[in-house]
Design a protein around this motif. Structure first.
Motif, PDB file in Angstrom:
ATOM      1  N   GLU A 146       0.822  -1.194   0.000  1.00 18.16           N
ATOM      2  CA  GLU A 146       0.000   0.000   0.000  1.00 18.16           C
ATOM      3  C   GLU A 146       0.867   1.259   0.000  1.00 18.16           C
ATOM      4  OE1 GLU A 146      -3.221   0.478  -0.215  1.00 18.16           O
ATOM      5  OE2 GLU A 146      -3.578  -1.678  -0.496  1.00 18.16           O
ATOM      6  N   ASN A 147       1.963   1.202   0.773  1.00 23.16           N
ATOM      7  CA  ASN A 147       2.893   2.353   0.807  1.00 23.16           C
ATOM      8  C   ASN A 147       3.531   2.607  -0.557  1.00 23.16           C
ATOM      9  OD1 ASN A 147       2.371   2.771   3.525  1.00 23.16           O
ATOM     10  ND2 ASN A 147       4.098   1.494   4.220  1.00 23.16           N
ATOM     11  N   VAL A 148       3.931   1.466  -1.181  1.00 26.92           N
ATOM     12  CA  VAL A 148       4.567   1.606  -2.527  1.00 26.92           C
ATOM     13  C   VAL A 148       3.598   2.217  -3.503  1.00 26.92           C
ATOM     14  CG1 VAL A 148       5.466   0.302  -4.482  1.00 26.92           C
ATOM     15  CG2 VAL A 148       6.241  -0.233  -2.175  1.00 26.92           C
ATOM     16  N   LYS A 149       2.357   1.777  -3.484  1.00 25.60           N
ATOM     17  CA  LYS A 149       1.358   2.328  -4.411  1.00 25.60           C
ATOM     18  C   LYS A 149       1.164   3.818  -4.168  1.00 25.60           C
ATOM     19  CE  LYS A 149      -1.381  -1.868  -5.235  1.00 25.60           C
ATOM     20  NZ  LYS A 149      -2.716  -2.501  -5.076  1.00 25.60           N
ATOM     21  N   ILE A 150       1.107   4.157  -2.863  1.00 25.01           N
ATOM     22  CA  ILE A 150       0.920   5.588  -2.546  1.00 25.01           C
ATOM     23  C   ILE A 150       2.097   6.417  -3.054  1.00 25.01           C
ATOM     24  CG2 ILE A 150       0.781   7.238  -0.635  1.00 25.01           C
ATOM     25  CD1 ILE A 150      -0.739   4.985   0.925  1.00 25.01           C
ATOM     26  N   GLU A 151       3.348   5.895  -2.830  1.00 25.08           N
ATOM     27  CA  GLU A 151       4.552   6.626  -3.293  1.00 25.08           C
ATOM     28  C   GLU A 151       4.591   6.735  -4.814  1.00 25.08           C
ATOM     29  OE1 GLU A 151       7.919   4.716  -1.673  1.00 25.08           O
ATOM     30  OE2 GLU A 151       7.543   5.364   0.396  1.00 25.08           O
ATOM     31  N   ALA A 152       4.215   5.631  -5.511  1.00 25.69           N
ATOM     32  CA  ALA A 152       4.204   5.649  -6.991  1.00 25.69           C
ATOM     33  C   ALA A 152       3.219   6.685  -7.496  1.00 25.69           C
ATOM     34  CB  ALA A 152       3.849   4.256  -7.514  1.00 25.69           C
ATOM     35  N   GLU A 153       2.045   6.767  -6.837  1.00 20.22           N
ATOM     36  CA  GLU A 153       1.066   7.759  -7.269  1.00 20.22           C
ATOM     37  C   GLU A 153       1.604   9.169  -7.067  1.00 20.22           C
ATOM     38  OE1 GLU A 153      -1.886   7.630  -8.692  1.00 20.22           O
ATOM     39  OE2 GLU A 153      -1.749   5.456  -8.967  1.00 20.22           O
ATOM     40  N   ASN A 154       2.267   9.364  -5.926  1.00 20.22           N
ATOM     41  CA  ASN A 154       2.855  10.692  -5.656  1.00 20.22           C
ATOM     42  C   ASN A 154       3.929  11.047  -6.682  1.00 20.22           C
ATOM     43  OD1 ASN A 154       1.184  11.020  -3.438  1.00 20.22           O
ATOM     44  ND2 ASN A 154       2.688  10.136  -2.009  1.00 20.22           N
ATOM     45  N   THR A 155       4.807  10.050  -6.953  1.00 21.72           N
ATOM     46  CA  THR A 155       5.887  10.285  -7.940  1.00 21.72           C
ATOM     47  C   THR A 155       5.315  10.590  -9.313  1.00 21.72           C
ATOM     48  OG1 THR A 155       7.300   8.768  -6.718  1.00 21.72           O
ATOM     49  CG2 THR A 155       7.965   9.306  -8.961  1.00 21.72           C
ATOM     50  N   LYS A 156       4.276   9.837  -9.693  1.00 18.06           N
ATOM     51  CA  LYS A 156       3.633  10.036 -10.995  1.00 18.06           C
ATOM     52  C   LYS A 156       3.063  11.446 -11.097  1.00 18.06           C
ATOM     53  CE  LYS A 156      -0.048   8.085 -13.862  1.00 18.06           C
ATOM     54  NZ  LYS A 156      -1.095   7.051 -13.953  1.00 18.06           N
ATOM     55  N   ARG A 157       2.399  11.862 -10.008  1.00 17.44           N
ATOM     56  CA  ARG A 157       1.816  13.208 -10.018  1.00 17.44           C
ATOM     57  C   ARG A 157       2.910  14.288 -10.131  1.00 17.44           C
ATOM     58  NH1 ARG A 157      -2.251  12.019  -4.990  1.00 17.44           N
ATOM     59  NH2 ARG A 157      -3.833  10.793  -6.160  1.00 17.44           N
ATOM     60  N   GLU A 158       4.033  14.048  -9.400  1.00 19.33           N
ATOM     61  CA  GLU A 158       5.132  15.017  -9.476  1.00 19.33           C
ATOM     62  C   GLU A 158       5.724  15.106 -10.883  1.00 19.33           C
ATOM     63  OE1 GLU A 158       7.950  13.901  -6.557  1.00 19.33           O
ATOM     64  OE2 GLU A 158       6.705  14.521  -4.847  1.00 19.33           O
ATOM     65  N   GLU A 159       5.952  13.923 -11.524  1.00 15.71           N
ATOM     66  CA  GLU A 159       6.545  13.907 -12.883  1.00 15.71           C
ATOM     67  C   GLU A 159       5.629  14.565 -13.880  1.00 15.71           C
ATOM     68  OE1 GLU A 159       9.513  13.039 -13.824  1.00 15.71           O
ATOM     69  OE2 GLU A 159      10.064  12.542 -11.769  1.00 15.71           O
ATOM     70  N   ILE A 160       4.321  14.290 -13.722  1.00 18.15           N
ATOM     71  CA  ILE A 160       3.357  14.914 -14.649  1.00 18.15           C
ATOM     72  C   ILE A 160       3.385  16.422 -14.465  1.00 18.15           C
ATOM     73  CG2 ILE A 160       0.889  15.178 -15.125  1.00 18.15           C
ATOM     74  CD1 ILE A 160       0.586  12.174 -14.449  1.00 18.15           C
ATOM     75  N   PHE A 161       3.493  16.842 -13.233  1.00 20.22           N
ATOM     76  CA  PHE A 161       3.531  18.279 -12.952  1.00 20.22           C
ATOM     77  C   PHE A 161       4.791  18.921 -13.547  1.00 20.22           C
ATOM     78  CE2 PHE A 161       4.622  21.841 -10.127  1.00 20.22           C
ATOM     79  CZ  PHE A 161       3.490  22.632 -10.302  1.00 20.22           C
ATOM     80  N   LYS A 162       5.917  18.225 -13.357  1.00 20.63           N
ATOM     81  CA  LYS A 162       7.178  18.732 -13.932  1.00 20.63           C
ATOM     82  C   LYS A 162       7.098  18.801 -15.451  1.00 20.63           C
ATOM     83  CE  LYS A 162      10.308  17.205 -10.277  1.00 20.63           C
ATOM     84  NZ  LYS A 162      11.433  16.294  -9.951  1.00 20.63           N
ATOM     85  N   ALA A 163       6.532  17.746 -16.078  1.00 24.53           N
ATOM     86  CA  ALA A 163       6.417  17.720 -17.540  1.00 24.53           C
ATOM     87  C   ALA A 163       5.555  18.868 -18.029  1.00 24.53           C
ATOM     88  CB  ALA A 163       5.834  16.385 -17.983  1.00 24.53           C
ATOM     89  N   LYS A 164       4.456  19.130 -17.287  1.00 25.94           N
ATOM     90  CA  LYS A 164       3.580  20.231 -17.691  1.00 25.94           C
ATOM     91  C   LYS A 164       4.312  21.563 -17.578  1.00 25.94           C
ATOM     92  CE  LYS A 164      -0.890  18.080 -16.636  1.00 25.94           C
ATOM     93  NZ  LYS A 164      -2.104  18.127 -15.780  1.00 25.94           N
ATOM     94  N   GLU A 165       5.099  21.695 -16.500  1.00 18.67           N
ATOM     95  CA  GLU A 165       5.865  22.941 -16.350  1.00 18.67           C
ATOM     96  C   GLU A 165       6.886  23.104 -17.478  1.00 18.67           C
ATOM     97  OE1 GLU A 165       7.659  22.850 -12.541  1.00 18.67           O
ATOM     98  OE2 GLU A 165       5.913  23.702 -11.510  1.00 18.67           O
ATOM     99  N   GLU A 166       7.575  22.001 -17.827  1.00 19.79           N
ATOM    100  CA  GLU A 166       8.583  22.039 -18.908  1.00 19.79           C
ATOM    101  C   GLU A 166       7.929  22.403 -20.241  1.00 19.79           C
ATOM    102  OE1 GLU A 166      12.436  21.912 -20.280  1.00 19.79           O
ATOM    103  OE2 GLU A 166      11.709  21.696 -18.216  1.00 19.79           O
ATOM    104  N   MET A 167       6.777  21.778 -20.505  1.00 17.88           N
ATOM    105  CA  MET A 167       6.074  22.071 -21.761  1.00 17.88           C
ATOM    106  C   MET A 167       5.635  23.535 -21.792  1.00 17.88           C
ATOM    107  SD  MET A 167       3.743  18.644 -22.249  1.00 17.88           S
ATOM    108  CE  MET A 167       2.865  19.362 -23.621  1.00 17.88           C
ATOM    109  N   LEU A 168       5.194  24.027 -20.661  1.00 19.17           N
ATOM    110  CA  LEU A 168       4.785  25.429 -20.612  1.00 19.17           C
ATOM    111  C   LEU A 168       5.966  26.360 -20.867  1.00 19.17           C
ATOM    112  CD1 LEU A 168       2.493  27.410 -20.030  1.00 19.17           C
ATOM    113  CD2 LEU A 168       3.101  27.297 -17.601  1.00 19.17           C
ATOM    114  N   LYS A 169       7.109  25.993 -20.269  1.00 19.77           N
ATOM    115  CA  LYS A 169       8.322  26.805 -20.477  1.00 19.77           C
ATOM    116  C   LYS A 169       8.768  26.785 -21.934  1.00 19.77           C
ATOM    117  CE  LYS A 169      13.028  27.396 -18.823  1.00 19.77           C
ATOM    118  NZ  LYS A 169      14.110  26.858 -17.972  1.00 19.77           N
ATOM    119  N   LEU A 170       8.750  25.575 -22.542  1.00 23.16           N
ATOM    120  CA  LEU A 170       9.142  25.453 -23.956  1.00 23.16           C
ATOM    121  C   LEU A 170       8.191  26.248 -24.841  1.00 23.16           C
ATOM    122  CD1 LEU A 170      10.073  21.644 -24.149  1.00 23.16           C
ATOM    123  CD2 LEU A 170      11.629  23.587 -24.332  1.00 23.16           C
ATOM    124  N   ARG A 171       6.907  26.181 -24.508  1.00 23.63           N
ATOM    125  CA  ARG A 171       5.922  26.912 -25.323  1.00 23.63           C
ATOM    126  C   ARG A 171       6.171  28.415 -25.224  1.00 23.63           C
ATOM    127  NH1 ARG A 171      -0.135  25.307 -24.208  1.00 23.63           N
ATOM    128  NH2 ARG A 171       0.652  23.410 -25.228  1.00 23.63           N
TER     129      ARG A 171
END
Length: 514
Positions: free
Chosen positions: A46-71
């Motif tokens: 359960e802990n691993v799943k929670i951490e994976a979800e958190n990591t996924k959300r962080e990476e998606i957020f970073k990717a969105k920020e990078e795309m916004l910066k590139l745009r």
């Protein structure tokens, strides 16, 4: 004994009771551990799943920020490019406007020029008509035609110009003689000092000494078969006359004459003289001559420092050892010309490698001029072209007798070196017919000029002395006459070295005392 038995029985009963109980306890403990481990694993999962979800959300957020910066960056770059394009469009529009203005200006200028040309043409026509009118008026007043007036004017000008022309020629000659003669003498003298060569006499016969006169009979052989065999194999004439203890080998081909001489000397040394032996010795003599030719060719390129020659050309150079021209050995002459041309090129700051290579090869055609038709220059040029020689070297060879114009200063140096080597004292001798013809040609050229009273070719044809008529040739005209005679001699004659033209004008006044 009975007590021991009781103890054993007691132990067995205890074991039977406690073993199942221990097994049951251990099983319950193991089940408890397994359940605890399963619970722990579920918790970890359960802990691993929670951490994976958190990591996924962080990476998606970073990717969105990078795309916004590139745009944002891309939008900024597009704005800058659009601004640049806009500026370039403004510049192009401005250039087009400027070009239109220039075109209009040029069209206006063209119209003005056409107008001026038309006006100039009208003025020229008016001037031509006026000139014709003035010319007709002048002819009427003077009573002379245009040609007659020109002739009178040119005659008067010529009488005035001749002294000035003579003085100018004299001044120029003195000036350039002072400057160039010193340099030329230094270069030529230095070159000659560094190059000394022996000279030989030209001949068409070779003499072989015999140990005694009895050998003549053996050389001739029964019914002349030995001498016939030797003459047939070598292509020369064997002259056996009253000359004591000597046989004369006669022939115009120096190679054949050398083969016959070596073969005859070998036969005399061996003592056995018969057709089979003669044939064997002739073959050995040919091999020996071929070896000498190769060695002499290699010696020539070694002495001159010329490298990269085709082996066939080296062989042709070696053949020049047996070739003479007016008594001068052609191989030694070629080496001498190569060294002279190289030294003069070095002194004048030209290409010494080209000069020495061309100097060595300038007479290469003489190695084959007995076997082929054409002059030695033509044959030499054909040989060098066949072996892909440098075009500059070919031009030097082709121009060394003036057959074509020299294309380089090195070609002129080869001409000069050839003349120096050929004309130095003792280098060559001329046949009496050629010598007399040269003197006659000199006197004929001198006598062809108006005003020459007598002419004498002196100093073995190296000077022509002209006695002029004083009433026809003035002192100033003497200078012009000497120059004209020298030019005609240069254009009509071929000669080594130089010929001095000496013009003498003498006025005598004679009176007798009675």
């Amino acid at each position: 004994m009975s007590e021991v038995l009781i103890v054993i029985i007691t132990l067995l009963i205890s074991a039977a009771i406690f073993i199942p109980v221990g097994i049951t306890i251990r099983k319950r403990i193991a089940e408890s551990k397994i359940k605890s481990a399963e619970n722990e694993a579920k918790r970890l999962l359960e802990n691993v799943k929670i951490e994976a979800e958190n990591t996924k959300r962080e990476e998606i957020f970073k990717a969105k920020e990078e795309m916004l910066k590139l745009r944002n960056d891309l939008d900024q770059e597009i704005k800058e490019r659009r601004a640049e394009v806009g500026q370039q469009e403004k510049r192009l529009i401005q250039k087009e406007e400027n070009l239109d203005k220039r075109v209009q200006s040029l069209e206006d200028k063209e119209k003005d020029l056409n107008k001026k040309l038309e006006e100039s043409e009208k003025i020229r026509q008016e001037l031509e008509s006026k000139k014709e009118e003035e010319l007709a008026e002048l002819q009427r007043i003077s009573g002379l035609t245009v040609d007659e007036a020109k002739k009178i004017l040119l005659d008067s000008l010529e009488s005035e110009i001749v002294p000035e022309k003579a003085q100018m020629i004299k001044d120029f000659e003195n000036k350039y003689k002072e400057e160039s003669s010193k340099i030329a003498k230094e270069v030529v003298a230095y070159s000659i000092q560094k190059c000394a060569a022996d000279h030989t006499s030209e001949t068409t016969v070779s003499v072989v000494s015999l140990p005694n006169d009895e050998m003549k009979g053996r050389i001739i052989g029964r019914e002349g078969r030995n001498i016939k065999t030797l003459e047939t194999l070598t292509g020369i004439d064997l002259i056996i006359d009253d000359t004591p203890e000597a046989v004369i080998i006669s022939g115009f081909d120096p190679l054949r004459r050398e083969v016959a001489r070596i073969a005859l000397e070998k036969l005399l040394e061996d003592g056995r003289i018969h057709p089979a032996k003669i044939e064997e010795m002739v073959e050995k003599a040919k091999e020996e001559v071929e070896s000498i030719i190769k060695e002499e060719g290699e010696r020539a390129i070694l002495e001159t420092g010329v490298h990269g020659l085709n082996p066939d050309i080296v062989k042709l150079l070696g053949k020049l050892k047996y070739r003479t021209s007016y008594g001068q050995n052609v191989l030694n002459h070629s080496i001498e010309v190569s060294n002279l041309a190289r030294i003069m090129a070095e002194e004048l700051g030209l290409n010494p490698k080209l000069a020495r290579r061309a100097g060595l090869l300038h007479d290469i055609g003489k190695a084959l001029d007995h076997d082929m038709e054409g002059t030695h220059v033509e044959i030499g040029v054909d040989i060098l072209k066949r072996y892909k020689e440098n075009d500059a070297v070919i031009n030097c060879v082709e121009a060394h007798h003036g057959d074509v114009e020299p294309k380089s200063l090195e070609a002129v140096l080869v001409q000069a070196a050839d003349a120096i080597s050929a004309s130095r004292p003792g280098a060559r001798r001329e046949t009496i017919e050629a010598y007399i013809k040269r003197l006659q040609d000199l006197e004929r050229i001198a006598d062809s000029f108006d005003g020459v009273d007598k002419s004498f070719a002196i100093q073995a044809g190296r000077e022509i002395r002209l006695m002029v008529k004083p009433e026809k040739i003035s002192d100033n005209e003497m200078i012009v006459l000497a120059r004209d005679v020298a030019k005609k001699v240069e254009s009509e004659m071929e000669y080594p070295g130089q010929i001095k033209v000496n013009v003498i004008r003498e006025t005598r006044a004679i009176e007798y005392a009675k």
